[in-house]
Design an enzyme around this catalytic site. Sequence first.
Site, PDB file in Angstrom:
ATOM      1  N   ARG A   1      18.340 -12.887  -5.126  1.00 43.82           N
ATOM      2  CA  ARG A   1      18.683 -12.604  -6.072  1.00 43.82           C
ATOM      3  C   ARG A   1      19.979 -13.845  -6.812  1.00 43.82           C
ATOM      4  NH1 ARG A   1      19.881 -10.562 -11.613  1.00 43.82           N
ATOM      5  NH2 ARG A   1      17.475  -8.644 -11.008  1.00 43.82           N
TER       6      ARG A   1
ATOM      7  N   ARG B   1      -3.934   3.401  15.806  1.00 46.02           N
ATOM      8  CA  ARG B   1      -5.891   3.375  14.541  1.00 46.02           C
ATOM      9  C   ARG B   1      -6.411   3.132  15.818  1.00 46.02           C
ATOM     10  NH1 ARG B   1      -2.338  -0.273  10.988  1.00 46.02           N
ATOM     11  NH2 ARG B   1      -2.224   0.706   9.234  1.00 46.02           N
ATOM     12  N   CYS B   2      -7.119   4.483  15.598  1.00 50.26           N
ATOM     13  CA  CYS B   2      -8.504   4.772  16.599  1.00 50.26           C
ATOM     14  C   CYS B   2      -9.623   4.883  15.332  1.00 50.26           C
ATOM     15  CB  CYS B   2      -7.849   6.220  16.867  1.00 50.26           C
ATOM     16  SG  CYS B   2      -9.205   7.178  18.279  1.00 50.26           S
TER      17      CYS B   2
ATOM     18  N   GLY C   1      -0.121   3.840  10.240  1.00 53.48           N
ATOM     19  CA  GLY C   1       1.053   3.062   9.630  1.00 53.48           C
ATOM     20  C   GLY C   1       1.955   4.479  10.245  1.00 53.48           C
TER      21      GLY C   1
ATOM     22  N   ARG D   1      -0.615  -1.719   0.632  1.00 58.34           N
ATOM     23  CA  ARG D   1      -2.209  -2.294  -0.048  1.00 58.34           C
ATOM     24  C   ARG D   1      -2.636  -2.028  -1.271  1.00 58.34           C
ATOM     25  NH1 ARG D   1      -5.080   1.226   5.060  1.00 58.34           N
ATOM     26  NH2 ARG D   1      -3.243   0.973   6.301  1.00 58.34           N
TER      27      ARG D   1
ATOM     28  N   THR E   1       3.923   7.826   4.755  1.00 57.65           N
ATOM     29  CA  THR E   1       3.430   6.597   4.930  1.00 57.65           C
ATOM     30  C   THR E   1       4.374   5.751   3.605  1.00 57.65           C
ATOM     31  OG1 THR E   1       1.163   4.631   3.743  1.00 57.65           O
ATOM     32  CG2 THR E   1       1.125   6.892   3.006  1.00 57.65           C
TER      33      THR E   1
ATOM     34  N   HIS F   1      17.249 -17.115 -13.386  1.00 58.56           N
ATOM     35  CA  HIS F   1      16.737 -17.156 -12.406  1.00 58.56           C
ATOM     36  C   HIS F   1      15.288 -15.851 -13.214  1.00 58.56           C
ATOM     37  CE1 HIS F   1      19.781 -13.184 -11.582  1.00 58.56           C
ATOM     38  NE2 HIS F   1      17.702 -12.943 -12.016  1.00 58.56           N
TER      39      HIS F   1
ATOM     40  N   ASP G   1       3.685   2.921   1.357  1.00 57.04           N
ATOM     41  CA  ASP G   1       3.019   3.366   0.583  1.00 57.04           C
ATOM     42  C   ASP G   1       2.951   3.733  -1.251  1.00 57.04           C
ATOM     43  OD1 ASP G   1       2.113   0.965   2.126  1.00 57.04           O
ATOM     44  OD2 ASP G   1       0.109   1.779   2.598  1.00 57.04           O
TER      45      ASP G   1
ATOM     46  N   LYS H   1      17.680 -16.830 -19.674  1.00 60.76           N
ATOM     47  CA  LYS H   1      17.907 -16.835 -17.691  1.00 60.76           C
ATOM     48  C   LYS H   1      18.114 -17.766 -17.163  1.00 60.76           C
ATOM     49  CE  LYS H   1      15.064 -12.608 -19.006  1.00 60.76           C
ATOM     50  NZ  LYS H   1      15.039 -11.722 -18.882  1.00 60.76           N
TER      51      LYS H   1
ATOM     52  N   ARG I   1       9.821 -20.190  -5.254  1.00 57.99           N
ATOM     53  CA  ARG I   1      10.526 -20.513  -3.673  1.00 57.99           C
ATOM     54  C   ARG I   1       9.285 -18.510  -3.633  1.00 57.99           C
ATOM     55  NH1 ARG I   1      11.464 -24.624  -4.147  1.00 57.99           N
ATOM     56  NH2 ARG I   1      12.997 -24.966  -2.367  1.00 57.99           N
TER      57      ARG I   1
ATOM     58  N   ASP J   1       0.528   6.430  -1.445  1.00 57.61           N
ATOM     59  CA  ASP J   1      -0.705   5.687  -2.607  1.00 57.61           C
ATOM     60  C   ASP J   1      -1.086   7.152  -1.847  1.00 57.61           C
ATOM     61  OD1 ASP J   1      -0.977   5.573   0.453  1.00 57.61           O
ATOM     62  OD2 ASP J   1      -2.304   4.045   0.149  1.00 57.61           O
TER      63      ASP J   1
ATOM     64  N   ASP K   1      -3.594   8.489   3.640  1.00 59.11           N
ATOM     65  CA  ASP K   1      -5.397   9.177   3.904  1.00 59.11           C
ATOM     66  C   ASP K   1      -6.456   9.006   4.685  1.00 59.11           C
ATOM     67  OD1 ASP K   1      -5.379   6.270   3.382  1.00 59.11           O
ATOM     68  OD2 ASP K   1      -6.272   6.483   1.360  1.00 59.11           O
TER      69      ASP K   1
HETATM   70  P1  ADP Z   1      -3.591   5.844   6.581  1.00 59.16           P
HETATM   71  O1  ADP Z   1      -3.585   7.358   7.996  1.00 59.16           O
HETATM   72  O2  ADP Z   1      -2.025   4.979   7.231  1.00 59.16           O
HETATM   73  O3  ADP Z   1      -4.361   5.887   5.773  1.00 59.16           O
HETATM   74  P2  ADP Z   1      -5.405   4.260   8.469  1.00 59.16           P
HETATM   75  O4  ADP Z   1      -6.423   4.424   7.052  1.00 59.16           O
HETATM   76  O5  ADP Z   1      -5.883   3.797   9.286  1.00 59.16           O
HETATM   77  O6  ADP Z   1      -4.373   4.814   8.338  1.00 59.16           O
HETATM   78  O7  ADP Z   1      -6.409   5.445   9.079  1.00 59.16           O
HETATM   79  C1  ADP Z   1      -5.352   6.100  10.717  1.00 59.16           C
HETATM   80  C2  ADP Z   1      -6.561   6.349  11.437  1.00 59.16           C
HETATM   81  O8  ADP Z   1      -7.259   7.887  10.580  1.00 59.16           O
HETATM   82  C3  ADP Z   1      -7.823   5.865  12.120  1.00 59.16           C
HETATM   83  O9  ADP Z   1      -7.150   4.986  12.729  1.00 59.16           O
HETATM   84  C4  ADP Z   1      -8.626   6.776  12.010  1.00 59.16           C
HETATM   85  O10 ADP Z   1      -8.381   7.097  13.332  1.00 59.16           O
HETATM   86  C5  ADP Z   1      -8.060   7.902  11.206  1.00 59.16           C
HETATM   87  N1  ADP Z   1      -9.468   7.528  10.749  1.00 59.16           N
HETATM   88  C6  ADP Z   1      -9.104   7.186   9.579  1.00 59.16           C
HETATM   89  N2  ADP Z   1     -10.331   7.422   8.303  1.00 59.16           N
HETATM   90  C7  ADP Z   1     -11.603   8.412   9.197  1.00 59.16           C
HETATM   91  C8  ADP Z   1     -12.558   8.292   8.588  1.00 59.16           C
HETATM   92  N3  ADP Z   1     -13.581   7.887   7.677  1.00 59.16           N
HETATM   93  N4  ADP Z   1     -13.020   9.381   9.793  1.00 59.16           N
HETATM   94  C9  ADP Z   1     -12.319   9.693  10.815  1.00 59.16           C
HETATM   95  N5  ADP Z   1     -11.049   9.449  11.246  1.00 59.16           N
HETATM   96  C10 ADP Z   1     -10.511   8.680  10.325  1.00 59.16           C
HETATM   97  O1  F6P Z   2       0.290   1.591   5.213  1.00 57.81           O
HETATM   98  C1  F6P Z   2       0.929   0.837   5.583  1.00 57.81           C
HETATM   99  C2  F6P Z   2       0.970  -0.458   5.471  1.00 57.81           C
HETATM  100  O2  F6P Z   2       2.228  -0.791   5.754  1.00 57.81           O
HETATM  101  C3  F6P Z   2       0.262  -0.837   3.798  1.00 57.81           C
HETATM  102  O3  F6P Z   2       1.845  -1.129   3.304  1.00 57.81           O
HETATM  103  C4  F6P Z   2       0.563  -2.380   4.498  1.00 57.81           C
HETATM  104  O4  F6P Z   2      -0.833  -3.189   4.065  1.00 57.81           O
HETATM  105  C5  F6P Z   2      -0.226  -1.970   6.122  1.00 57.81           C
HETATM  106  O5  F6P Z   2       0.360  -0.792   6.778  1.00 57.81           O
HETATM  107  C6  F6P Z   2      -0.032  -2.985   7.208  1.00 57.81           C
HETATM  108  O6  F6P Z   2      -0.643  -2.852   8.592  1.00 57.81           O
HETATM  109  P1  F6P Z   2      -0.107  -2.880   9.735  1.00 57.81           P
HETATM  110  O7  F6P Z   2       1.086  -2.889  10.165  1.00 57.81           O
HETATM  111  O8  F6P Z   2      -1.292  -2.886  10.529  1.00 57.81           O
HETATM  112  O9  F6P Z   2      -0.320  -4.709   9.410  1.00 57.81           O
END
Ligand code: ADP
Ligand code: F6P
Length: 319
Positions: A154, A72-73, A11, A171, A125, A215, A127, A213, A243, A129, A103
Amino acid sequence: MKKIAILTSGGDAPGMNAAIRAVVRTALYHGIEVMGVQRGYSGLINGELFTMDRSSVSDIIHRGGTILRTARCKEFKKEEVRIKATKILKAYGVDALVVIGGDGSFTGAKLLSKLGVKTVGLPGTIDNDLSYTDFTIGFDTALNTVIDAIDKIRDTSTSHERVSIVEVMGRDCGDIALYTGIAGGAEYIITPEKGFSKEELCKVILEGKQKGKIHNLVLLAEGVGGAQELAKYVEEVTGIETRATVLGHIQRGGSPTVTDRVLASKMGAKAVEVLLEGKTSRVIGIKNNEIIDQDIDEALAIDRTFDEKLYKIANEISS
Ligand code: ADP
Ligand code: F6P
């Protein structure tokens, strides 16, 4: 170290461009050639590499997204595909690869380094995370985007004396909800780390009404569940109009904040320094306001911690 390549993966996050710029300019300053790889690991295995010069990164520090594009590959999880990637890097004479991502992308980099490719990762990222670093590139900008939206929600929530449930990304990490909940004055923050009870939430909302309160703002991290469904439940149980707003991909775009630009610049420069020192399989982070580098295996093995203190403060202030 004569030539490095750089890619963005997973992402996108605001500040990725500032990080690319810092890596390219620092490398060129030290006489290292740079190749950009388009579309993450996907572009790498398809040989989408091009030479970058200082003007390749002109006029991008303030732009969201990533000029290198991202992808994403799934195939990258296969070893034969990663072996193909190493051959492509070798054919282009690349000595090391800088990966900006989360990660998943770091796992890809870690596995590439096991095949002999020198790698260094930058945490990109929204996130926040990644446990080895206090902050990731893009998190601060996403927080500011969410806060802007919350302030607007708000206003209308107060006018109508409603409950507003705002669903944010992250996530399975609740940091975006936690930080924006406290900064936005939310009555209730729901994160995957702490979980919640629907009954307790409704009780808090009704008690708040009794206290005067007008809201109720509820911050919901996407990893817990859907805002629409929760809003329906809250309205039925409390009898207060409720909402739901799902902020979605607005959180991923926009001009990076000063904090993200500076963080990305410092981390980008550090990535090149680390490679110049001959290190490999490293990730760059920030700990206690110091830019650090750490072994990628060690960094990925650290369990994520939740800021319990901040969560406690948020609960006490909103009571
Ligand atoms: P982020 O890097 O934001 O966590 P993703 O989890 O979608 O996003 O991972 C991004 C890319 O990193 C994947 O599309 C893939 O190409 C590579 N990747 C993720 N996990 C693995 C893995 N276990 N082994 C090899 N490549 C990975
Ligand atoms: O990892 C970044 C993030 O925006 C997360 O917060 C969310 O869950 C995910 O990517 C959304 O992914 P996509 O852009 O593939 O909808």
